[in-house]
Write an enzyme that holds these catalytic residues in place. Structure first.
Site, PDB file in Angstrom:
ATOM      1  CG  ASP A   1       9.299  10.674 -46.760  1.00  0.00           C
ATOM      2  OD1 ASP A   1       9.508  11.780 -44.983  1.00  0.00           O
ATOM      3  OD2 ASP A   1       8.211  10.685 -47.256  1.00  0.00           O
ATOM      4  CB  SER A   2       6.625   8.999 -43.205  1.00  0.00           C
ATOM      5  OG  SER A   2       6.719  10.227 -43.977  1.00  0.00           O
TER       6      SER A   2
ATOM      7  CE1 TYR B   1       8.317   6.057 -41.147  1.00  0.00           C
ATOM      8  CE2 TYR B   1       9.869   7.337 -41.020  1.00  0.00           C
ATOM      9  CZ  TYR B   1       8.992   6.105 -40.860  1.00  0.00           C
ATOM     10  OH  TYR B   1       9.459   4.856 -41.517  1.00  0.00           O
ATOM     11  N   GLY B   2       4.254  11.665 -38.741  1.00  0.00           N
ATOM     12  CA  GLY B   2       4.639  13.080 -37.770  1.00  0.00           C
ATOM     13  C   GLY B   2       3.494  12.520 -36.415  1.00  0.00           C
TER      14      GLY B   2
ATOM     15  CB  CYS C   1      11.537  12.161 -43.674  1.00  0.00           C
ATOM     16  SG  CYS C   1       9.723  11.795 -42.053  1.00  0.00           S
ATOM     17  CG  ASN C   2      10.829  18.848 -42.465  1.00  0.00           C
ATOM     18  OD1 ASN C   2      11.628  19.570 -41.986  1.00  0.00           O
ATOM     19  ND2 ASN C   2      10.649  18.049 -43.634  1.00  0.00           N
ATOM     20  CB  THR C   3       8.831  13.216 -38.254  1.00  0.00           C
ATOM     21  OG1 THR C   3       7.934  14.439 -39.273  1.00  0.00           O
ATOM     22  CG2 THR C   3       8.198  12.881 -37.245  1.00  0.00           C
TER      23      THR C   3
ATOM     24  CD  GLU D   1       1.013   9.596 -48.026  1.00  0.00           C
ATOM     25  OE1 GLU D   1       0.606   8.868 -48.064  1.00  0.00           O
ATOM     26  OE2 GLU D   1       2.362  10.207 -47.737  1.00  0.00           O
TER      27      GLU D   1
ATOM     28  CB  CYS E   1       5.645  18.756 -43.715  1.00  0.00           C
ATOM     29  SG  CYS E   1       5.085  16.579 -43.880  1.00  0.00           S
ATOM     30  CB  THR E   2       9.961  16.341 -47.413  1.00  0.00           C
ATOM     31  OG1 THR E   2       9.373  15.178 -46.849  1.00  0.00           O
ATOM     32  CG2 THR E   2      11.181  15.996 -47.100  1.00  0.00           C
ATOM     33  CG  HIS E   3       3.810  13.881 -47.619  1.00  0.00           C
ATOM     34  ND1 HIS E   3       5.015  13.612 -47.191  1.00  0.00           N
ATOM     35  CD2 HIS E   3       3.325  13.328 -48.140  1.00  0.00           C
ATOM     36  CE1 HIS E   3       4.785  12.410 -46.980  1.00  0.00           C
ATOM     37  NE2 HIS E   3       3.177  12.323 -47.748  1.00  0.00           N
TER      38      HIS E   3
HETATM   39  N1  DGL Z   1       7.097  13.459 -44.663  1.00  0.00           N
HETATM   40  C1  DGL Z   1       6.926  13.585 -43.555  1.00  0.00           C
HETATM   41  C2  DGL Z   1       7.916  15.024 -43.619  1.00  0.00           C
HETATM   42  O1  DGL Z   1       8.500  15.242 -43.285  1.00  0.00           O
HETATM   43  C3  DGL Z   1       6.115  13.794 -43.081  1.00  0.00           C
HETATM   44  C4  DGL Z   1       5.199  12.989 -43.657  1.00  0.00           C
HETATM   45  C5  DGL Z   1       4.039  11.709 -42.439  1.00  0.00           C
HETATM   46  O2  DGL Z   1       3.698  11.913 -41.251  1.00  0.00           O
HETATM   47  O3  DGL Z   1       5.171  10.808 -42.447  1.00  0.00           O
HETATM   48  O4  DGL Z   1       7.917  15.061 -41.985  1.00  0.00           O
END
Ligand code: DGL
Length: 273
Positions: free
Chosen positions: A12-13, A44-45, A75-77, A154, A186-188
């Protein structure tokens, strides 16, 4: 021959993918995991497809040096931007988090109105809509980018008046549209699930793609004969964590959401890969 006892690479990011790693640990406890969090280059988003794909390729190359038997893009992105290209280049199985989440949402909705909350990149890619409509062409998919959720998570503000207020601002339009299903894209976001749930109300089902991803991973490993059926005898090496920066901060965060004591997170220079 791929070694069944080889680890699964998860990346993930940053810390968000830990919600997916946690689910893999729960559902398939005999698997070893090598996790990489790109803490130097998060988020990453808000980055371009080209940049996220380049970062993802570097991470995949690093994970291959760890002799992983499969990779999960947690990570979804990165799943939205890079999965299809990278999948075509690899000779080991790789899955992302978007398709499993889209599938459950498409099957869950009763009124056909599905909301997706995610990063700007994931929403802009329209990937959830694409996958959902493959299964349920009548579905209406409404995306909403929620960029402030990642820093709030975060910062540890999982249950806080500030997060409540931001959630109200982001989610009111989805409530007004009358969605009955909402993907935490988003995994967060599973870490602020209770805030999102409280804001949306009882009539909306929340979909956490992490759960489905772990389930799909188990199915895939079984089908390919790669599932490790024996209890791994690996002690401290069972779960290894690597980051591109700020290892101590990552370790503290990881230990707050994963119950297995995380003893160390090593910093590597990901630009070398
Ligand atoms: N965890 C990332 C996702 O699932 C998002 C966090 C980011 O923007 O890096 O997209």
């Amino acid at each position: 021959m791929i070694d069944k006892n080889a680890p699964i690479g998860v990346f993930d990011s940053g810390v968000g993918g830990l919600t997916v790693a946690r689910e893999i640990m729960r559902q398939i406890p005999n698997e070893r995991i090598v996790y990489f969090g790109d803490t130097a280059r998060v988020p990453y988003g808000s980055k371009s497809k080209e940049t996220v794909t380049r970062f993802s390729r570097q991470i995949v190359r690093f994970l291959q040096t760890q002799k992983v038997k499969a990779i999960v893009i947690a990570c979804n992105t990165a799943s939205a931007y890079a999965l299809e290209e990278i999948e075509a280049e690899l000779d080991i199985p790789i899955i992302g988090v978007v398709k499993p989440g889209a599938k459950v949402a498409a099957e869950t909705t009763a009124n056909g109105k599905i909301g997706v909350i995610a990063t700007e990149g994931t929403i802009g890619s329209h990937i959830y809509s694409r996958y959902i409509k493959e299964i349920n062409p009548e579905a209406e998919v409404i995306g909403k980018a929620c960029p402030l959720f990642v820093p709030l998570v975060e910062e540890g503000l999982w249950q806080d008046p500030v997060t409540d207020e931001i959630a109200k601002r982001y989610l009111t339009e989805l409530i007004d549209i009358g969605i009955d299903t909402l993907i935490l894209g988003c995994t967060h976001y599973p870490l602020i699930r209770s805030t999102v749930g409280k804001t949306m109300g009882d009539g909306v089902t929340l979909v956490n793609p992490a759960y489905e991803t772990a389930r799909e991973l188990k199915e895939l490993l079984t089908k390919k004969g790669l599932l490790n059926e024996e209890e791994a005898k690996l002690g401290d090496n069972r779960y290894c964590f690597y980051v591109s920066d700020a290892a101590e901060k990552f370790k503290r965060f990881a230990n707050s959401i994963i119950k297995y004591g995380i003893l160390s997170a090593k910093v590597i220079n990901i630009e070398e890969y």
